[in-house]
Design an enzyme around this catalytic site. Structure first.
Site, mmCIF file in Angstrom:
data_model
loop_
_atom_site.group_PDB
_atom_site.id
_atom_site.type_symbol
_atom_site.label_atom_id
_atom_site.label_comp_id
_atom_site.label_asym_id
_atom_site.label_seq_id
_atom_site.Cartn_x
_atom_site.Cartn_y
_atom_site.Cartn_z
ATOM 1 N N VAL A 1 -11.982 -0.047 8.615
ATOM 2 C CA VAL A 1 -12.901 0.134 7.484
ATOM 3 C C VAL A 1 -14.114 -0.780 7.678
ATOM 4 O O VAL A 1 -13.975 -1.954 8.040
ATOM 5 C CB VAL A 1 -12.174 -0.173 6.149
ATOM 6 C CG1 VAL A 1 -13.156 -0.180 4.986
ATOM 7 C CG2 VAL A 1 -11.060 0.840 5.906
ATOM 8 N N HIS B 1 34.373 6.533 2.203
ATOM 9 C CA HIS B 1 33.848 7.885 2.423
ATOM 10 C C HIS B 1 33.850 8.643 1.104
ATOM 11 O O HIS B 1 34.808 8.540 0.350
ATOM 12 C CB HIS B 1 34.739 8.628 3.418
ATOM 13 C CG HIS B 1 34.331 10.065 3.600
ATOM 14 N ND1 HIS B 1 33.205 10.427 4.301
ATOM 15 C CD2 HIS B 1 34.886 11.216 3.130
ATOM 16 C CE1 HIS B 1 33.096 11.748 4.277
ATOM 17 N NE2 HIS B 1 34.096 12.248 3.574
ATOM 18 N N GLY C 1 0.827 -1.220 0.000
ATOM 19 C CA GLY C 1 0.000 0.000 0.000
ATOM 20 C C GLY C 1 0.852 1.256 0.000
ATOM 21 O O GLY C 1 0.559 2.218 -0.720
ATOM 22 N N LEU D 1 7.932 -13.020 0.695
ATOM 23 C CA LEU D 1 8.976 -12.258 0.014
ATOM 24 C C LEU D 1 9.606 -13.113 -1.072
ATOM 25 O O LEU D 1 9.794 -14.323 -0.890
ATOM 26 C CB LEU D 1 10.067 -11.851 1.008
ATOM 27 C CG LEU D 1 9.676 -10.809 2.059
ATOM 28 C CD1 LEU D 1 10.759 -10.672 3.107
ATOM 29 C CD2 LEU D 1 9.377 -9.470 1.398
HETATM 30 C C1 LIG Z 1 2.771 -5.273 -5.721
HETATM 31 C C2 LIG Z 1 3.729 -6.247 -5.097
HETATM 32 C C3 LIG Z 1 5.032 -5.878 -4.867
HETATM 33 C C4 LIG Z 1 5.932 -6.766 -4.301
HETATM 34 N N1 LIG Z 1 7.205 -6.357 -4.096
HETATM 35 C C5 LIG Z 1 8.104 -7.218 -3.553
HETATM 36 C C6 LIG Z 1 9.453 -6.829 -3.373
HETATM 37 O O1 LIG Z 1 9.844 -5.718 -3.708
HETATM 38 N N2 LIG Z 1 10.304 -7.730 -2.830
HETATM 39 C C7 LIG Z 1 9.896 -8.975 -2.448
HETATM 40 O O2 LIG Z 1 10.709 -9.746 -1.949
HETATM 41 N N3 LIG Z 1 8.623 -9.368 -2.615
HETATM 42 C C8 LIG Z 1 7.725 -8.525 -3.161
HETATM 43 N N4 LIG Z 1 6.436 -8.947 -3.366
HETATM 44 C C9 LIG Z 1 6.061 -10.310 -2.951
HETATM 45 C C10 LIG Z 1 6.532 -11.335 -3.998
HETATM 46 O O3 LIG Z 1 5.956 -11.027 -5.234
HETATM 47 C C11 LIG Z 1 6.149 -12.727 -3.559
HETATM 48 O O4 LIG Z 1 6.646 -12.974 -2.263
HETATM 49 C C12 LIG Z 1 6.731 -13.773 -4.513
HETATM 50 O O5 LIG Z 1 6.272 -13.564 -5.823
HETATM 51 C C13 LIG Z 1 6.377 -15.181 -4.060
HETATM 52 O O6 LIG Z 1 6.939 -16.086 -4.948
HETATM 53 P P1 LIG Z 1 6.320 -17.536 -5.176
HETATM 54 O O7 LIG Z 1 7.258 -18.202 -6.135
HETATM 55 O O8 LIG Z 1 6.055 -18.181 -3.895
HETATM 56 O O9 LIG Z 1 4.905 -17.319 -5.859
HETATM 57 P P2 LIG Z 1 4.368 -16.413 -7.050
HETATM 58 O O10 LIG Z 1 5.355 -15.407 -7.469
HETATM 59 O O11 LIG Z 1 3.038 -15.948 -6.623
HETATM 60 O O12 LIG Z 1 4.236 -17.434 -8.257
HETATM 61 C C14 LIG Z 1 3.323 -18.472 -8.254
HETATM 62 C C15 LIG Z 1 3.076 -18.912 -9.686
HETATM 63 O O13 LIG Z 1 2.355 -20.124 -9.670
HETATM 64 C C16 LIG Z 1 1.425 -20.114 -10.733
HETATM 65 N N5 LIG Z 1 0.381 -21.092 -10.424
HETATM 66 C C17 LIG Z 1 -0.481 -21.092 -9.373
HETATM 67 N N6 LIG Z 1 -1.240 -22.200 -9.376
HETATM 68 C C18 LIG Z 1 -0.847 -22.938 -10.449
HETATM 69 C C19 LIG Z 1 -1.217 -24.188 -10.981
HETATM 70 N N7 LIG Z 1 -2.148 -24.960 -10.381
HETATM 71 N N8 LIG Z 1 -0.614 -24.618 -12.112
HETATM 72 C C20 LIG Z 1 0.341 -23.865 -12.720
HETATM 73 N N9 LIG Z 1 0.746 -22.686 -12.242
HETATM 74 C C21 LIG Z 1 0.171 -22.222 -11.124
HETATM 75 C C22 LIG Z 1 0.930 -18.693 -10.744
HETATM 76 O O14 LIG Z 1 0.338 -18.374 -11.992
HETATM 77 C C23 LIG Z 1 2.230 -17.929 -10.483
HETATM 78 O O15 LIG Z 1 2.871 -17.617 -11.686
HETATM 79 C C24 LIG Z 1 5.516 -8.076 -3.959
HETATM 80 C C25 LIG Z 1 4.204 -8.480 -4.210
HETATM 81 C C26 LIG Z 1 3.316 -7.581 -4.779
HETATM 82 C C27 LIG Z 1 1.925 -8.023 -5.062
#
Ligand SMILES: Cc1cc2nc3c(=O)[nH]c(=O)nc-3n(C[C@H](O)[C@H](O)[C@H](O)COP(=O)(O)OP(=O)(O)OC[C@H]3O[C@@H](n4cnc5c(N)ncnc54)[C@H](O)[C@@H]3O)c2cc1C
Length: 467
Positions: A238, A445, A186, A320
């Site tokens: 909210v 520095h 946010g 993260l």
């Molecule tokens: C706006 C925003 C900003 C962020 N900024 C940061 C940051 O600056 N630094 C940071 O560390 N983290 C940040 N995050 C958090 C970060 O994006 C997540 O922690 C991270 O993406 C998690 O990784 P993951 O691999 O667990 O899952 P995800 O990145 O969510 O990937 C999961 C993938 O699985 C796929 N999937 C799901 N179900 C299936 C299925 N049944 N079959 C095939 N594919 C499937 C999805 O389509 C997706 O592509 C941010 C998140 C948001 C929303």
């Protein structure tokens, strides 16, 4: 039927990193992703696009407010949101294509479609055209990530009542953006639109923003963002969000229980994220979830079904990208017979506002609650020559050390380039540095990082040099 040693479901920073490490270690690896682009939330609608917009909006802010002070005179700059979003999309496109390249390079088989369990060793891929293919896998890593959560009474119309995903693709700069939730996402997206000229009001249920971080960071960030013009309604719950044409009305209760109303043209609901397991048919493999809908794992990230692992946002812990990636590497190396380890206490957290906020280790509040005797060192960024040279005077670095042993237990910073500087603190803490160790290391520095040395010096009880 295709056969693999490992199949990863989901191609976010958890899944694609796990797949690369598995392939590097000689395991025949497949990855299943339901979207046409690789990279998951982080690359497509999270870390990368938000940072692209934060960078663009920061340039705009500097051009508008800071260039003149540096002796750069330009005509009144205008924000071109369409170009900004297009550039963001180009960045995302290049980054996600980079992952596809890495899959090819590492000879990982990519399946596009929804992965679902048929059994503990068979996974069905349902493609967009409805066709299916079943693959056989000795091990599976669930890396399906998370989705934005909401409040039960809010209808997300994705036009005016939006999540972070839509906020990254707006067609106009909001006049008044109401942000529900004063957490990382946010505040980052609120900062983007504040810099571009929106009025931004953050409504937060707790009595502080970034509530899980050290209280001193929360207070300073609140102060700096207020100075930038962001408004905060804290301790405000909210109760309803109603859209009427182009107006959205947020009704809330303040801490006295009185009704408060705030109206805007967009409402960003950023109240956290929830684990995503829809469509996986976990029951067919017998995989258990915990009480919060996360895939339940042991300390090896193994589920209750011994050949199935889970990593990233879909399991417990900080949501993260780098935490997800570390877990991906851990599982891959375990499957290859190694004995890796993750120190979860040393996973840094960053907020990419300006100034940036970054922290690693324990907060003062946590250490006090645990009854640990501590000493605290502080150093303000404004006392550094580097800060004066750049004009980035806000913020400080706070180092918490054990009262008796002097071991550094937490480093909390708010200031220019804190996101990059926190790596130095992680390194020091990984090697269990004392505050005195850091205070005696030479820091170039003039750099912002000199504040780390000075805060460490302060923590040892000696007086910081530049105070
Ligand atoms: C706006 C925003 C900003 C962020 N900024 C940061 C940051 O600056 N630094 C940071 O560390 N983290 C940040 N995050 C958090 C970060 O994006 C997540 O922690 C991270 O993406 C998690 O990784 P993951 O691999 O667990 O899952 P995800 O990145 O969510 O990937 C999961 C993938 O699985 C796929 N999937 C799901 N179900 C299936 C299925 N049944 N079959 C095939 N594919 C499937 C999805 O389509 C997706 O592509 C941010 C998140 C948001 C929303």
């Amino acid at each position: 039927m295709s056969q693999f040693d490992v199949t990863v479901i989901g191609s976010g920073p958890g899944g694609y990193v796990a797949a690369i490490r598995c392939a590097q270690l000689g395991l025949k690896t497949a990855i299943i992703e339901k979207y046409p682009t690789m990279g998951g939330t982080c690359l497509n609608v999270g870390c990368i696009p938000s940072k692209a917009l934060l960078d663009s909006s920061e340039h705009f802010e500097n051009a508008k407010h800071n260039f003149a002070n540096h002796g750069i005179i330009i005509d009144e700059p205008k924000a071109d949101l369409v170009r900004m979003i297009a550039r963001k999309n180009e960045v995302v496109d290049q980054t996600t294509k980079g992952i596809t390249f890495l899959m090819d390079k590492n000879k990982i088989t990519v399946f596009e479609g929804v992965g679902s369990f048929e059994s503990a060793t068979q996974i069905k891929v349902t493609k967009n055209d409805g066709s299916t293919e079943t693959i056989d896998s000795k091990y599976t890593i669930i890396a399906t990530g998370s989705k934005p959560s909401s409040l039960p009474f809010i209808t997300l119309d994705k036009e005016r009542v939006i999540t972070s995903t839509e906020a990254l693709n707006l067609k106009e700069i909001p006049k008044h953006l109401v942000v529900i939730g004063g957490g990382v996402i946010g505040l980052e997206l609120g900062s983007v639109y504040k810099r571009l000229g929106s009025e931004v009001t953050v409504v937060e249920f707790m009595d502080k923003i970034i509530p899980t971080m050290d209280g001193a960071l929360s207070k300073e960030l609140n102060k700096v963002l207020r100075k930038q013009g962001m408004k905060f309604m804290l301790s405000t719950a909210v109760q309803a969000v109603e859209r009427n044409g182009d107006t959205v009305k947020v009704t809330a209760k303040d801490k006295k229980g009185e009704e408060v109303v705030v109206e805007g043209d967009y409402v960003l609901v950023s109240v956290g994220r929830k684990p995503y397991t829809d469509g996986l048919s976990l029951e067919k493999a017998g995989v258990d979830l915990d009480e919060r809908g996360r895939v339940k794992t042991n300390e090896h990230l193994q589920t209750n079904v011994s050949n199935i692992y889970a990593i990233g946002d879909v399991v417990a812990g900080a949501m993260l990208a780098h935490k997800a990636s570390e877990e991906g590497v851990l599982v891959a190396e375990q499957l290859a017979g190694q004995k890796p380890h993750i120190n979860y206490n040393l996973i840094p957290g960053v907020v990419y506002t300006w100034p940036e906020v970054a922290a690693v280790g324990k907060t003062e509040e946590q250490l006090k609650a645990e009854g640990v005797a501590i000493k605290v060192g502080n150093f303000p960024m404004r006392a550094l020559g580097r800060s004066r040279a750049s004009g980035d005077l806000d913020g400080f670095i706070k180092i918490i050390a054990d009262e008796k042993t002097d071991e550094v237990l937490g480093v909390h910073m708010i200031g220019a380039r804190a996101a990059d500087m926190i790596a130095a603190a992680v390194t020091a803490m990984e090697y269990r540095a004392s505050a005195e160790d850091i205070a005696r290391m030479s820091h170039a520095h003039p750099t912002f990082a000199e504040a780390i040395k000075e805060a460490a010096l302060d923590a040892t009880g000696k007086i910081a040099i530049h105070m």
